[in-house]
Design a protein around this motif. Structure first.
Motif, PDB file in Angstrom:
ATOM      1  N   ALA A   1     -22.043  -3.605 -47.409  1.00 32.85           N
ATOM      2  CA  ALA A   1     -21.346  -4.810 -47.853  1.00 32.85           C
ATOM      3  C   ALA A   1     -21.898  -6.058 -47.180  1.00 32.85           C
ATOM      4  CB  ALA A   1     -19.847  -4.671 -47.568  1.00 32.85           C
ATOM      5  N   TYR A   2     -22.317  -5.940 -45.919  1.00 34.02           N
ATOM      6  CA  TYR A   2     -22.908  -7.073 -45.191  1.00 34.02           C
ATOM      7  C   TYR A   2     -24.144  -7.585 -45.932  1.00 34.02           C
ATOM      8  CZ  TYR A   2     -25.495  -9.406 -41.375  1.00 34.02           C
ATOM      9  OH  TYR A   2     -26.219 -10.284 -40.601  1.00 34.02           O
ATOM     10  N   VAL A   3     -25.024  -6.683 -46.330  1.00 34.27           N
ATOM     11  CA  VAL A   3     -26.242  -7.060 -47.050  1.00 34.27           C
ATOM     12  C   VAL A   3     -25.880  -7.660 -48.409  1.00 34.27           C
ATOM     13  CG1 VAL A   3     -28.400  -6.249 -48.072  1.00 34.27           C
ATOM     14  CG2 VAL A   3     -27.605  -5.284 -45.904  1.00 34.27           C
ATOM     15  N   ALA A   4     -24.961  -7.027 -49.100  1.00 34.27           N
ATOM     16  CA  ALA A   4     -24.577  -7.488 -50.433  1.00 34.27           C
ATOM     17  C   ALA A   4     -24.049  -8.913 -50.394  1.00 34.27           C
ATOM     18  CB  ALA A   4     -23.529  -6.550 -51.028  1.00 34.27           C
ATOM     19  N   GLN A   5     -23.158  -9.210 -49.454  1.00 35.59           N
ATOM     20  CA  GLN A   5     -22.536 -10.525 -49.396  1.00 35.59           C
ATOM     21  C   GLN A   5     -23.469 -11.573 -48.809  1.00 35.59           C
ATOM     22  OE1 GLN A   5     -19.109  -9.099 -47.217  1.00 35.59           O
ATOM     23  NE2 GLN A   5     -17.822  -9.151 -49.043  1.00 35.59           N
ATOM     24  N   LEU A   6     -24.443 -11.139 -47.981  1.00 40.38           N
ATOM     25  CA  LEU A   6     -25.402 -12.071 -47.393  1.00 40.38           C
ATOM     26  C   LEU A   6     -26.438 -12.529 -48.413  1.00 40.38           C
ATOM     27  CD1 LEU A   6     -25.724 -13.178 -44.463  1.00 40.38           C
ATOM     28  CD2 LEU A   6     -27.480 -11.441 -44.125  1.00 40.38           C
ATOM     29  N   THR A   7     -26.698 -11.708 -49.418  1.00 41.62           N
ATOM     30  CA  THR A   7     -27.765 -12.002 -50.369  1.00 41.62           C
ATOM     31  C   THR A   7     -27.272 -12.583 -51.690  1.00 41.62           C
ATOM     32  OG1 THR A   7     -27.713  -9.662 -51.017  1.00 41.62           O
ATOM     33  CG2 THR A   7     -29.405 -10.322 -49.439  1.00 41.62           C
ATOM     34  N   GLY A   8     -26.011 -12.920 -51.775  1.00 42.95           N
ATOM     35  CA  GLY A   8     -25.506 -13.550 -52.998  1.00 42.95           C
ATOM     36  C   GLY A   8     -24.059 -13.188 -53.250  1.00 42.95           C
ATOM     37  N   LEU A   9     -23.521 -13.731 -54.322  1.00 39.69           N
ATOM     38  CA  LEU A   9     -22.151 -13.392 -54.700  1.00 39.69           C
ATOM     39  C   LEU A   9     -22.059 -11.898 -54.999  1.00 39.69           C
ATOM     40  CD1 LEU A   9     -21.177 -16.326 -57.085  1.00 39.69           C
ATOM     41  CD2 LEU A   9     -20.211 -15.868 -54.840  1.00 39.69           C
ATOM     42  N   ALA A  10     -21.047 -11.261 -54.456  1.00 44.25           N
ATOM     43  CA  ALA A  10     -20.906  -9.812 -54.649  1.00 44.25           C
ATOM     44  C   ALA A  10     -19.431  -9.451 -54.708  1.00 44.25           C
ATOM     45  CB  ALA A  10     -21.583  -9.054 -53.513  1.00 44.25           C
ATOM     46  N   ASN A  11     -19.091  -8.628 -55.667  1.00 44.54           N
ATOM     47  CA  ASN A  11     -17.751  -8.051 -55.733  1.00 44.54           C
ATOM     48  C   ASN A  11     -17.794  -6.696 -55.041  1.00 44.54           C
ATOM     49  OD1 ASN A  11     -16.474 -10.093 -57.519  1.00 44.54           O
ATOM     50  ND2 ASN A  11     -17.989  -9.357 -58.999  1.00 44.54           N
ATOM     51  N   ILE A  12     -17.118  -6.589 -53.903  1.00 40.60           N
ATOM     52  CA  ILE A  12     -17.047  -5.328 -53.164  1.00 40.60           C
ATOM     53  C   ILE A  12     -15.709  -4.677 -53.528  1.00 40.60           C
ATOM     54  CG2 ILE A  12     -17.228  -4.214 -50.924  1.00 40.60           C
ATOM     55  CD1 ILE A  12     -19.715  -5.817 -51.804  1.00 40.60           C
TER      56      ILE A  12
END
Length: 322
Positions: free
Chosen positions: A219-230
């Motif tokens: 989740a850290y990578v996902a949210q750091l690299t753009g908008l992300a729905n976790i």
């Protein structure tokens, strides 16, 4: 320990961006690679040569590795031109004039060459610092490395574009290996051949921008690299997705993977709409525990409080941890 178990190779002609939150070890890693800090374990090599730290040599650093600090470190009482000349002051006058003229053109600084640093913009200071760093050109065939600490911070959109173009021009024309660190992944995604993600001093993912964006490690990578729905697995049935994972397992769904459609397989209530120019971000509540962000270039007819249908375009990416 600020940096742990980082293995990274940057080749000549390559741009590598390292992305991490504040305190993730970005600046420490740059200083280690530049030979300005001693490592407790491991080491750094350049062109198969061991890079000595400050405890091993009188003057720290390496002549072919240039680090541009976030604070620019320009001399305040001399002009932009003179700041660049200072780096090659031991060369013949004719070569100085040739090289400085070349760098002023490359870095788009001709119009401010005779101004003091306090009289130019942040972007012009940044480009001056880069020009000064690469002014001393090595012999033909000798590679160089350019390390940049947050090169895009505090810059407006126009200057960010200029710095991006400059980095690409340098890699093409100056036989340079470029590594930069940033907390904003948008810049790294746009120009890097590879990007690495630093978390708590560890390099947790290193791949092409496309792979890191589409298949984030966590989740850290996902949210750091753009908008992300976790989204937790237990909420996926409401999206029409059946699974056998633990209820607390998580998936990443990028906003562009969701489509607002009256005939959607699932739906929710619009809670926020943020206009972003050529697109809008729409926050939709699926239930009292889960909400998603959708991007759309057709926000007409959408309103807060409206019940809308959604479709999922493509599959979800399961994260290794939350």
């Amino acid at each position: 320990m600020a940096v742990r178990s980082v293995t990274l190779t940057v080749k000549s002609g390559e741009v590598v961006g390292l992305v991490g939150a504040s305190g993730s070890g970005k600046s420490t890693l740059l200083n280690l690679m530049a030979g300005l800090l001693d490592s407790d374990d491991g080491g750094v090599s350049f062109n198969n040569e061991h890079i000595q730290g400050p405890s091993e040599r009188l003057v720290a650093g390496h002549p072919q590795i240039k680090l541009v600090h976030q604070e620019y470190q320009l001399m305040p009482n001399i002009t932009i031109r003179e700041n660049i000349v200072y780096s090659i002051r031991f060369y013949e006058k004719e070569y100085q004039e040739y090289r400085v003229k070349q760098l002023l053109a490359l870095c788009r600084l001709e119009h401010v060459a005779n101004r003091l640093p306090k009289q130019v913009s942040g972007g012009e200071k940044q480009r001056t610092a880069i020009a000064r760093a690469i002014a001393e050109k090595p012999a033909d065939g000798v590679p160089t490395a350019l390390l940049l600490d947050e090169p895009f911070s505090h810059l407006d959109s126009a200057n960010r574009d200029l710095i991006r173009e400059l980095i690409l021009d340098l890699v093409r024309n100056e036989k340079t290996a470029c590594l930069f660190v940033t907390h904003d992944a948008a810049d790294a995604l746009s120009i890097s051949d590879r990007i690495g993600i630093l978390q708590s001093g560890r390099l947790i993912q290193l791949d092409t921008p496309q792979q890191v964006y589409r298949f984030p490690h966590n989740a850290y990578v996902a949210q750091l690299t753009g908008l992300a729905n976790i989204i937790r697995a237990k909420h996926l049935p409401s999206m029409g997705i059946q699974h056998s994972f633990h209820p607390n397992a998580t998936v990443c769904v990028r906003p562009e993977q969701l489509e607002i459609n009256d005939r959607g397989l699932f739906g929710g209530i619009i809670r926020r709409i943020f206009f972003k120019g050529h697109y809008s971000e729409v926050q939709i509540e699926l239930n009292r525990y889960a909400k998603v962000t959708v991007v759309t270039d057709k926000p007409e007819g959408l309103a807060v409080g409206q019940l809308v249908g959604l479709n999922l375009l493509g599959g979800v990416h399961w994260l290794r941890d939350g």
